[in-house]
Design an enzyme around this catalytic site. Structure first.
Site, PDB file in Angstrom:
ATOM      1  N   GLU A  12      -1.360  -9.161   3.365  1.00 45.04           N
ATOM      2  CA  GLU A  12      -1.723  -9.784   4.801  1.00 45.04           C
ATOM      3  C   GLU A  12      -2.943 -10.082   5.483  1.00 45.04           C
ATOM      4  O   GLU A  12      -2.832 -11.003   6.256  1.00 45.04           O
ATOM      5  CB  GLU A  12      -0.785  -8.707   5.526  1.00 45.04           C
ATOM      6  CG  GLU A  12      -1.562  -7.434   6.103  1.00 45.04           C
ATOM      7  CD  GLU A  12      -1.377  -6.305   4.937  1.00 45.04           C
ATOM      8  OE1 GLU A  12      -0.946  -6.688   3.930  1.00 45.04           O
ATOM      9  OE2 GLU A  12      -1.577  -5.096   5.356  1.00 45.04           O
ATOM     10  N   HIS A  24      -3.580  -5.339   0.437  1.00 44.83           N
ATOM     11  CA  HIS A  24      -2.878  -5.811   1.545  1.00 44.83           C
ATOM     12  C   HIS A  24      -3.024  -7.136   1.565  1.00 44.83           C
ATOM     13  O   HIS A  24      -3.977  -7.774   2.074  1.00 44.83           O
ATOM     14  CB  HIS A  24      -4.048  -5.185   2.682  1.00 44.83           C
ATOM     15  CG  HIS A  24      -3.584  -3.759   3.070  1.00 44.83           C
ATOM     16  ND1 HIS A  24      -2.849  -3.183   4.040  1.00 44.83           N
ATOM     17  CD2 HIS A  24      -4.264  -2.583   2.521  1.00 44.83           C
ATOM     18  CE1 HIS A  24      -2.856  -1.975   3.912  1.00 44.83           C
ATOM     19  NE2 HIS A  24      -3.701  -1.613   3.206  1.00 44.83           N
ATOM     20  N   CYS A  57       0.913  -1.328   0.252  1.00 38.95           N
ATOM     21  CA  CYS A  57      -0.001   0.016  -0.066  1.00 38.95           C
ATOM     22  C   CYS A  57       0.810   1.311   0.006  1.00 38.95           C
ATOM     23  O   CYS A  57       1.504   1.573  -0.896  1.00 38.95           O
ATOM     24  CB  CYS A  57      -0.946  -0.159   1.124  1.00 38.95           C
ATOM     25  SG  CYS A  57      -2.483   0.894   0.837  1.00 38.95           S
TER      26      CYS A  57
HETATM   27  N1  GLN Z   1      -2.111   6.841   2.513  1.00 35.65           N
HETATM   28  C1  GLN Z   1      -2.315   5.813   1.391  1.00 35.65           C
HETATM   29  C2  GLN Z   1      -3.575   6.167   0.765  1.00 35.65           C
HETATM   30  O1  GLN Z   1      -4.740   6.225   1.303  1.00 35.65           O
HETATM   31  C3  GLN Z   1      -2.068   4.387   1.633  1.00 35.65           C
HETATM   32  C4  GLN Z   1      -2.844   3.820   2.635  1.00 35.65           C
HETATM   33  C5  GLN Z   1      -2.459   2.415   3.110  1.00 35.65           C
HETATM   34  O2  GLN Z   1      -1.086   2.212   3.149  1.00 35.65           O
HETATM   35  N2  GLN Z   1      -2.959   1.795   3.741  1.00 35.65           N
HETATM   36  O3  GLN Z   1      -3.770   5.765  -0.550  1.00 35.65           O
END
Ligand code: GLN
Length: 536
Positions: A511, A509, A383
């Protein structure tokens, strides 16, 4: 249609005794006996969901398939039972009150005073039974957050009291307490357990089974004493001794017959057949690694393991696949600078840059990625970690010196990561990100496609920003390849570096989807690459 039986798991004496792990272990055992089970967590705080909570407050926010931002205990449930959860599996006091207040505003209670009992307790009971009434489950295990006696948990305990009264033996209450060892006296003490059961009794609930968290084995005398003072059968006093790993707990609970006791209390016929061979194989591989690797986890919540709970657990699963132990070295992104990269990373076989929000520590993450890219160290960016990999590449390979995400620098001349179009009109912060499962099409012939072994996969998201397609061709031409795409909106979900042994960034994600039964292929592939790198 059959309605499920309900198991309530409460906690006494202190928090952090591991109700989530006990609930997940019980679910695992009942499933292994052929029952269908789901788990629900009721959280007594006023936030509508934990999505707006800082990880310092509450650990990781776990995202379900349907895009609910939930308590991290749901992650344990999925990892143990290998079945997906949903919004219905996590309900907070805030959500209950919001629902009741909305009903009141619509005039659904016209003429009546809206009260905790019956309106709030009715709504709690409705939420508990929603899952049980789907006809899909033999058991719904409902874990009540917090500790018995807390002001916040009163309405939940009252709802349990009412359900027990209404449903008789179709409900059972499992109470988890602490039996501390006083080293000066050289004894285990049962008094805190007695008091916490009394607190429950004051609220009208008699626990059926008492699970005692302890550092030392409970002898017969202690078991009998707890049984006598707490009005339960001696067989209903279950020892939960501190374990090396949370993955030991289902086996310990099997030895202590927690599942049998639950089946007995709920008058459920059962056979002696239980199949947990795969689980035991997993444990034996976990305990007998043939090699060991160290991976740096770069993030800004390193003091707090729970902030990256699912990532930690995914590495455990991936280690088992590769028959190696994975040591995580936490590196605080704010402490990374140009001059200390070697100090931080000379002893690691790979770098993972964690998800996150906001600009604190961002330059440290970008430096760590530059180190992994130029030193050909295996890298996984998740992310924000993937977004930072894109920014690093734009700055150092494409030559856009001030490239950035517009989350951190809205004025950048090269917004390689930008707000999604659908996010521009969003003002509320709660539950408004791109959340939950989305399909992703993989490019054949790439590392990730080989790892997944399929072309269309589904992964869970939690972000507002995305790869800016204006720059896509330049990235591709220079060796950072978009290898996973969300077909409907043509969004870049995965990037891979061409000239690198293993460098992958994912917008989703992975995970959240790694379980004991199905370790995540990306983590397994990453650890395999780290193993190769480390043995060079
Ligand atoms: N802050 C980033 C976004 O909103 C990544 C979010 C995250 O890592 N879950 O796109």
């Amino acid at each position: 249609m059959k309605e499920a039986k309900y198991i309530f798991v409460t906690g006494g004496v202190t928090s952090s005794l591991g109700k989530g792990i006990i609930s997940a272990s019980l679910a695992k055992l009942l499933k292994s006996r052929g029952f269908s089970v789901t788990i629900q967590k009721l959280d007594p705080y006023i936030n509508v969901d934990p999505g707006t909570l800082n990880p310092y407050e509450h650990g990781e926010c776990y995202v379900t398939e349907d895009g609910a931002e939930t308590d991290l205990d749901l992650g344990h449930y999925e990892r143990f039972s290998n079945s997906p959860t949903s919004q219905a599996n996590n309900v907070t006091t805030g959500r209950i009150y919001q629902h009741v207040i909305n009903m009141e505003r619509r005039g659904e209670f016209l003429g009546t005073t809206v009260q905790v009992i019956p309106h709030i307790t009715d709504e709690i009971k409705r939420r508990i039974r929603l899952l049980g009434q789907t006809g899909q489950y033999d058991f719904v295990i409902t874990e009540i957050g917090g500790t018995v006696g807390d002001i916040e948990s009163f309405p939940f305990i009252e709802a349990i009291r009412q359900m027990r009264w209404e449903m008789g033996r179709n409900c059972a209450v499992v109470h988890l307490t602490l039996v501390p060892f006083l080293s000066a006296a050289g004894e285990l003490k049962t008094k805190p357990t007695q008091h916490s059961v009394k607190t429950m009794l004051e609220q009208g609930v008699q626990p059926d089974i008492i699970v005692c968290r302890t550092e030392h084995h409970l002898n017969e005398g202690i078991r009998n004493k707890i049984a006598q003072f707490c009005n339960v059968e001696p067989t209903s006093v279950i020892e939960s001794i501190d374990a090396d790993s949370i993955y030991d707990v289902p086996v310990l609970m099997l030895q202590e017959k927690l599942d049998i006791e639950v089946l007995r209390k709920t008058n459920t016929p059962y056979s002696d057949k239980i199949d947990i061979t795969n689980w035991k194989n997993f444990l034996s591989r976990l305990k007998n690694p043939k090699a060991g690797v160290t991976i740096a986890l770069v993030g800004k919540y390193v003091e707090l393991k729970d902030a990256y709970k699912s990532i930690h657990e995914s590495f455990i699963h991936a280690g088992v696949v590769n028959e190696c132990s994975v040591r995580i070295k936490h590196v605080h992104s704010e402490q990374i600078n140009k001059d200390n990269l070697n100090m931080h990373f000379h002893d690691v076989g790979g770098i993972l840059v964690a998800p996150g929000f906001g600009s604190r520590g961002i330059e440290g993450k970008i430096l760590a990625i530059e180190y992994a890219r130029t030193n050909k160290l295996p890298f996984l960016g998740i992310c924000l970690g993937m977004q930072c990999a894109v920014i690093e590449f734009a700055r150092n390979v494409l030559g856009y010196a001030d490239a950035h995400s517009t989350e951190m620098n809205p004025k950048t001349s090269a917004p390689v990561i930008d707000l999604m179009a659908s996010q521009r009109k969003v003002h509320d912060m709660g539950g408004t990100m791109r959340l939950g499962a989305y399909p992703c099409r993989l490019k054949p012939g790439t590392k990730v496609a080989a790892l997944y072994g399929e072309e269309l996969v589904s992964e869970r998201h939690r972000h507002r920003f995305e790869f800016n397609n204006t720059y896509r061709k330049q990235f591709e031409d220079n060796g950072m390849i978009p290898v996973g795409i969300y077909p409907e909106d043509d969004l870049v979900e995965i990037v891979e570096l061409k000239e690198h042994p293993w460098f992958v960034g994912v917008q989703f994600h992975p995970e959240y989807k790694s379980t004991v039964a199905r370790p995540h292929p990306l983590f397994a592939g990453f650890v395999a690459a780290v193993l190769v790198h480390s043995s060079r």
